[in-house]
Scaffold this active site. Structure first.
Site, PDB file in Angstrom:
ATOM      1  N   GLY A 110       0.779  -1.063  -0.126  1.00  0.00           N
ATOM      2  CA  GLY A 110      -0.053   0.086   0.014  1.00  0.00           C
ATOM      3  C   GLY A 110       0.878   1.373  -0.053  1.00  0.00           C
ATOM      4  O   GLY A 110       0.567   2.133  -0.702  1.00  0.00           O
ATOM      5  N   TYR A 148      -8.637  -6.449  15.076  1.00  0.00           N
ATOM      6  CA  TYR A 148      -7.402  -7.653  15.288  1.00  0.00           C
ATOM      7  C   TYR A 148      -7.294  -8.075  14.105  1.00  0.00           C
ATOM      8  O   TYR A 148      -5.789  -8.742  13.757  1.00  0.00           O
ATOM      9  CB  TYR A 148      -7.650  -8.445  16.559  1.00  0.00           C
ATOM     10  CG  TYR A 148      -7.775  -7.918  17.714  1.00  0.00           C
ATOM     11  CD1 TYR A 148      -6.589  -7.114  18.207  1.00  0.00           C
ATOM     12  CD2 TYR A 148      -9.019  -8.053  18.748  1.00  0.00           C
ATOM     13  CE1 TYR A 148      -7.013  -6.465  19.580  1.00  0.00           C
ATOM     14  CE2 TYR A 148      -9.137  -7.291  19.952  1.00  0.00           C
ATOM     15  CZ  TYR A 148      -7.921  -6.553  20.350  1.00  0.00           C
ATOM     16  OH  TYR A 148      -8.125  -6.149  21.637  1.00  0.00           O
ATOM     17  N   GLU A 206      -6.026 -18.332  -2.952  1.00  0.00           N
ATOM     18  CA  GLU A 206      -7.115 -17.273  -3.000  1.00  0.00           C
ATOM     19  C   GLU A 206      -6.945 -16.132  -3.993  1.00  0.00           C
ATOM     20  O   GLU A 206      -7.540 -15.231  -4.589  1.00  0.00           O
ATOM     21  CB  GLU A 206      -7.630 -16.790  -1.589  1.00  0.00           C
ATOM     22  CG  GLU A 206      -6.626 -16.346  -0.746  1.00  0.00           C
ATOM     23  CD  GLU A 206      -7.036 -15.856   0.357  1.00  0.00           C
ATOM     24  OE1 GLU A 206      -8.239 -16.442   0.908  1.00  0.00           O
ATOM     25  OE2 GLU A 206      -6.575 -15.372   1.173  1.00  0.00           O
ATOM     26  N   LYS A 230      17.299 -15.288  -2.904  1.00  0.00           N
ATOM     27  CA  LYS A 230      16.555 -16.650  -3.485  1.00  0.00           C
ATOM     28  C   LYS A 230      15.154 -16.664  -3.303  1.00  0.00           C
ATOM     29  O   LYS A 230      14.381 -16.832  -3.937  1.00  0.00           O
ATOM     30  CB  LYS A 230      17.022 -17.880  -2.756  1.00  0.00           C
ATOM     31  CG  LYS A 230      16.795 -19.077  -3.387  1.00  0.00           C
ATOM     32  CD  LYS A 230      17.076 -19.297  -4.669  1.00  0.00           C
ATOM     33  CE  LYS A 230      18.695 -20.211  -4.559  1.00  0.00           C
ATOM     34  NZ  LYS A 230      19.553 -20.271  -5.555  1.00  0.00           N
ATOM     35  N   GLN A 262      13.841 -14.651  -6.034  1.00  0.00           N
ATOM     36  CA  GLN A 262      13.778 -15.483  -7.354  1.00  0.00           C
ATOM     37  C   GLN A 262      12.708 -16.513  -7.245  1.00  0.00           C
ATOM     38  O   GLN A 262      11.773 -16.541  -8.397  1.00  0.00           O
ATOM     39  CB  GLN A 262      15.127 -16.230  -7.606  1.00  0.00           C
ATOM     40  CG  GLN A 262      16.519 -15.423  -7.496  1.00  0.00           C
ATOM     41  CD  GLN A 262      17.613 -16.352  -7.644  1.00  0.00           C
ATOM     42  OE1 GLN A 262      17.575 -17.264  -8.455  1.00  0.00           O
ATOM     43  NE2 GLN A 262      18.793 -15.684  -6.942  1.00  0.00           N
ATOM     44  N   LYS A 287      22.278  -9.391  -9.909  1.00  0.00           N
ATOM     45  CA  LYS A 287      22.089 -10.594 -10.038  1.00  0.00           C
ATOM     46  C   LYS A 287      20.635 -10.795 -10.166  1.00  0.00           C
ATOM     47  O   LYS A 287      19.792 -11.653 -10.815  1.00  0.00           O
ATOM     48  CB  LYS A 287      22.566 -11.289  -8.679  1.00  0.00           C
ATOM     49  CG  LYS A 287      22.265 -12.640  -8.422  1.00  0.00           C
ATOM     50  CD  LYS A 287      23.296 -13.099  -7.032  1.00  0.00           C
ATOM     51  CE  LYS A 287      22.542 -14.357  -6.731  1.00  0.00           C
ATOM     52  NZ  LYS A 287      23.174 -14.896  -5.466  1.00  0.00           N
ATOM     53  N   CYS A 346     -16.300   9.335  18.138  1.00  0.00           N
ATOM     54  CA  CYS A 346     -17.492   8.374  17.930  1.00  0.00           C
ATOM     55  C   CYS A 346     -18.030   7.824  19.371  1.00  0.00           C
ATOM     56  O   CYS A 346     -18.407   8.577  19.998  1.00  0.00           O
ATOM     57  CB  CYS A 346     -17.146   7.460  16.959  1.00  0.00           C
ATOM     58  SG  CYS A 346     -18.489   6.722  16.118  1.00  0.00           S
ATOM     59  N   GLY A 393     -16.122   7.638  21.797  1.00  0.00           N
ATOM     60  CA  GLY A 393     -15.366   8.351  22.755  1.00  0.00           C
ATOM     61  C   GLY A 393     -16.275   9.607  23.180  1.00  0.00           C
ATOM     62  O   GLY A 393     -16.419  10.073  24.266  1.00  0.00           O
ATOM     63  N   GLN A 447     -19.765   9.721  22.665  1.00  0.00           N
ATOM     64  CA  GLN A 447     -20.983   9.019  23.404  1.00  0.00           C
ATOM     65  C   GLN A 447     -20.639   8.793  24.891  1.00  0.00           C
ATOM     66  O   GLN A 447     -21.344   9.300  25.745  1.00  0.00           O
ATOM     67  CB  GLN A 447     -21.200   7.676  22.796  1.00  0.00           C
ATOM     68  CG  GLN A 447     -21.677   7.745  21.408  1.00  0.00           C
ATOM     69  CD  GLN A 447     -22.007   6.539  20.428  1.00  0.00           C
ATOM     70  OE1 GLN A 447     -21.654   5.399  21.157  1.00  0.00           O
ATOM     71  NE2 GLN A 447     -22.430   6.489  19.234  1.00  0.00           N
ATOM     72  N   HIS A 454     -15.986  10.886  12.551  1.00  0.00           N
ATOM     73  CA  HIS A 454     -14.241  10.302  12.471  1.00  0.00           C
ATOM     74  C   HIS A 454     -13.752  11.165  11.553  1.00  0.00           C
ATOM     75  O   HIS A 454     -13.477  11.023  10.544  1.00  0.00           O
ATOM     76  CB  HIS A 454     -14.367   8.795  11.773  1.00  0.00           C
ATOM     77  CG  HIS A 454     -14.949   7.863  12.406  1.00  0.00           C
ATOM     78  ND1 HIS A 454     -14.187   6.875  13.445  1.00  0.00           N
ATOM     79  CD2 HIS A 454     -16.200   7.151  12.576  1.00  0.00           C
ATOM     80  CE1 HIS A 454     -14.976   6.108  13.923  1.00  0.00           C
ATOM     81  NE2 HIS A 454     -16.183   6.460  13.629  1.00  0.00           N
ATOM     82  N   GLU A 466     -10.399  11.490  11.783  1.00  0.00           N
ATOM     83  CA  GLU A 466      -9.400  10.953  11.229  1.00  0.00           C
ATOM     84  C   GLU A 466      -9.263  10.349   9.776  1.00  0.00           C
ATOM     85  O   GLU A 466      -8.222  10.338   9.332  1.00  0.00           O
ATOM     86  CB  GLU A 466      -8.842   9.905  12.488  1.00  0.00           C
ATOM     87  CG  GLU A 466      -9.801   8.487  12.096  1.00  0.00           C
ATOM     88  CD  GLU A 466     -11.110   8.599  12.994  1.00  0.00           C
ATOM     89  OE1 GLU A 466     -11.559   9.661  13.364  1.00  0.00           O
ATOM     90  OE2 GLU A 466     -11.641   7.393  13.357  1.00  0.00           O
TER      91      GLU A 466
HETATM   92  N1  GLN Z   1     -20.417   1.642  18.850  1.00  0.00           N
HETATM   93  C1  GLN Z   1     -20.933   2.839  18.744  1.00  0.00           C
HETATM   94  C2  GLN Z   1     -22.102   3.028  17.644  1.00  0.00           C
HETATM   95  O1  GLN Z   1     -22.096   2.179  16.892  1.00  0.00           O
HETATM   96  C3  GLN Z   1     -19.916   3.832  18.262  1.00  0.00           C
HETATM   97  C4  GLN Z   1     -19.132   3.415  17.070  1.00  0.00           C
HETATM   98  C5  GLN Z   1     -17.719   3.866  16.723  1.00  0.00           C
HETATM   99  O2  GLN Z   1     -17.219   4.282  17.448  1.00  0.00           O
HETATM  100  N2  GLN Z   1     -17.454   4.005  15.435  1.00  0.00           N
HETATM  101  O3  GLN Z   1     -22.673   4.081  17.518  1.00  0.00           O
END
Ligand code: GLN
Length: 540
Positions: free
Chosen positions: A20, A56, A152, A192, A195, A226, A384, A386, A388, A510, A512
């Site tokens: 990427g 994960y 795959e 190797k 190759q 090489k 998000c 966070g 709530q 979000h 970010e």
């Molecule tokens: N679990 C929360 C929701 O679905 C927040 C989701 C998140 O943080 N992206 O609203």
């Protein structure tokens, strides 16, 4: 230019070599030569998209403006190029089969036996060409996920082989990214595995035009020769990709190695412009010469795998560079936080980010961290989940609504300040059904965020099912804890602020996903600035 050229990036020897980043770096160099470029990723797994994958497994799920839940490499593409990607930029085997099976059920194949060749490969080829057909791009770079030789991956490699044949060698380039391991016992770099990997590619009828070699040590000229000889490529098409300090060094490394030149020569494209990387270099210079250093705590429950919060970490890098500040991110597992240890764990931090997330696990630790930052006046940025949790913390600890909670955590809770959105209540299926993609938000007069964005209407990307429950507006918000942004169509609360605090902002979206090297996100910029103020106040 626009007689679109297609560049394919395959990987060999091991996964996680950074296809990427190589794809994004090449794209950056071509863009810096004033070409229009896009990058797409084809992933061989059977999930229809990565939206249902545990972080994960593959790290963060990236979200595009048009609401696609995608592989995190699309985040790199956007951060390097500052261009939006879309649903079309990420294709999985699941998506390919879903489409073929739907066509089969409709009877589109007119009684034919539906097979990997030609039906699956045709579907893949069609999708590989889709963005190129728009006529918007001089180059379409396609990254093939996985490693050659994987069962795959076969239909993808076969599709590339067919496309090279159909479009002609003058319109296509195959770049193969491999690893040159170093054997410390003998003190040697070994060719190797490369190759063998190139041979595996050849067994599928595909020959690499360029070999990009990941390595910890410099490749000598002899070794490059090489490799060229045994991998059947020109000597200048053996490109070294040595380990560097930051991923943002890679475009410059690729420029030094001449990757862009080799690709353009192979395609017979004459580029009058030398790559203009002035702004990129400026950014790198700031990134590498910080004047200060702050510690930011990133509190989440997927902290064992750094890729789970990739876009947040990269946004902090962008914001740190612009603030000429090294942002040292301390990741903290929210499950390990409690009333007793909170002060010990957080006392050295200049700012806290409470990360997005799903489900009950770890939320009480997040709430403790938010309480700490609210009371100790440490800059707080809730994203998000966070945001709530910031609402729940304020309701419980400041306003003494001890039962306040989200129905995500307790479906029968008596004081559901965060609740499932109306539009979500009938939804049963998990894939692609959240509130996704870009939504507009109106910033309220007098808010901190309106000053930060210097705008009234903004657009940010979402990925969630729950929201602030407007039934509780009067009970929760006051002259300290305020709504700062609202979705104009639905009146959903998108941003909250604590105005009696140096920097306390929670966003339902979000941010970010929209920070890039040339356009760092204003909220991250201002948050880091407030962390520097916190640092200065605590050290002087
Ligand atoms: N679990 C929360 C929701 O679905 C927040 C989701 C998140 O943080 N992206 O609203």
């Amino acid at each position: 230019m626009a007689n679109t050229k297609y560049i394919f990036v395959t990987g060999g020897v091991t996964s996680s070599l950074g296809k990427g980043i190589i794809a994004a770096s090449l794209a950056k160099l071509l863009q810096a030569r004033k070409f229009n470029v896009t990058i797409q990723k084809f992933d061989p797994y059977i999930n229809v998209d990565p939206g249902t994958l545990n972080p994960y497994e593959h790290g963060e799920c990236f979200v595009t403006d048009d609401g696609a839940e995608t592989d995190l490499d699309l985040g790199h593409y956007e951060r390097f190029l500052n261009n939006s990607t879309s649903q079309e930029n990420n294709v999985t085997t699941g998506r390919v089969y879903q489409s073929i099976i739907q066509k089969e059920r409709k009877g589109d194949f007119l009684g034919k036996t539906v097979q990997v060749i030609p039906h699956v490969t045709n579907e893949i080829k069609e999708r590989m060409m889709l963005l190129g057909k728009s006529g918007d791009y001089d180059f379409v770079i396609t990254e093939i996920g996985g490693t050659v030789g994987d069962i795959e991956s076969l239909p993808y490699i076969e599709s590339v082989r067919q496309l090279v044949w159909e479009l002609g060698k003058e319109n296509t380039v195959v770049i193969h990214l491999t690893l040159i391991p170093f054997l410390s016992a003998t003190g040697e770099l070994k060719t190797k595995p490369t190759q063998h990997s190139v041979k595996t590619l050849m067994e599928s009828g595909l020959s690499a035009d360029v070999i990009v070699c990941r390595t910890e040590y410099e490749l000598s000229n002899d070794l490059k020769l090489k490799l060229a000889l045994f991998c059947n490529v020109k000597p200048e098409a053996v490109i070294q990709s040595i380990d560097v300090e930051t991923i943002y060094d890679v475009p410059l490394e690729m420029l030094n190695e001449g990757l862009d030149k080799v690709v353009l020569d192979k395609l017979g494209v004459i580029s009058k412009n030398k790559p203009d990387l002035k702004d990129w270099n400026l950014f790198l210079n700031k990134l590498k010469n910080p004047k200060k250093s702050v510690k930011v705590g990133l509190i989440g429950k997927y902290v064992e795998l750094k890729d789970s919060y990739k876009s947040i970490l990269e946004s902090l890098i962008h914001a740190g560079a612009i603030n000429e500040t090294n942002v040292e991110v301390i990741t903290i597992h929210s499950e390990h936080l409690n009333k007793k240890n909170i002060s010990d764990k957080l006392k050295l931090l200049n700012g806290l980010i409470v990360a997005p997330g799903f489900g009950q696990r770890g939320v009480e630790g997040k709430i403790e961290a938010i309480k700490y930052s609210r009371e100790k006046k440490v800059p707080f940025f809730g994203i998000c989940l966070g945001m709530q949790m910031a609402v729940i913390e304020y309701a419980r600890n400041k306003l003494k609504f001890s039962k306040a909670n989200s129905t995500e955590m307790d479906s029968k809770c008596d004081f559901p300040v965060i609740d499932l959105m109306e539009s979500q209540k009938k939804i049963k299926s998990k894939g692609g059904t959240m509130r996704l993609g870009a939504w507009s938000c109106k910033l309220l007069n007098g808010s901190r965020v309106k000053e930060i964005y210097k705008n009234e209407i903004i657009s940010e990307r979402h990925r969630h099912r729950y929201e602030f429950n407007n039934r509780f507006t009067d009970k929760i918000f006051n002259d300290e804890f305020k709504i700062a942004g609202i979705n104009p169509e639905t009146s959903l609360v998108e941003i909250i602020e604590n105005v009696k605090h140096p920097w306390f902002v929670g966003v339902q979206f979000h941010p970010e996903y929209k920070s890039s090297v040339s356009n760092p996100h204003p909220l991250f910029l201002d948050f880091v600035k407030s962390c520097v103020i916190n640092y200065d106040a605590n050290t002087n």
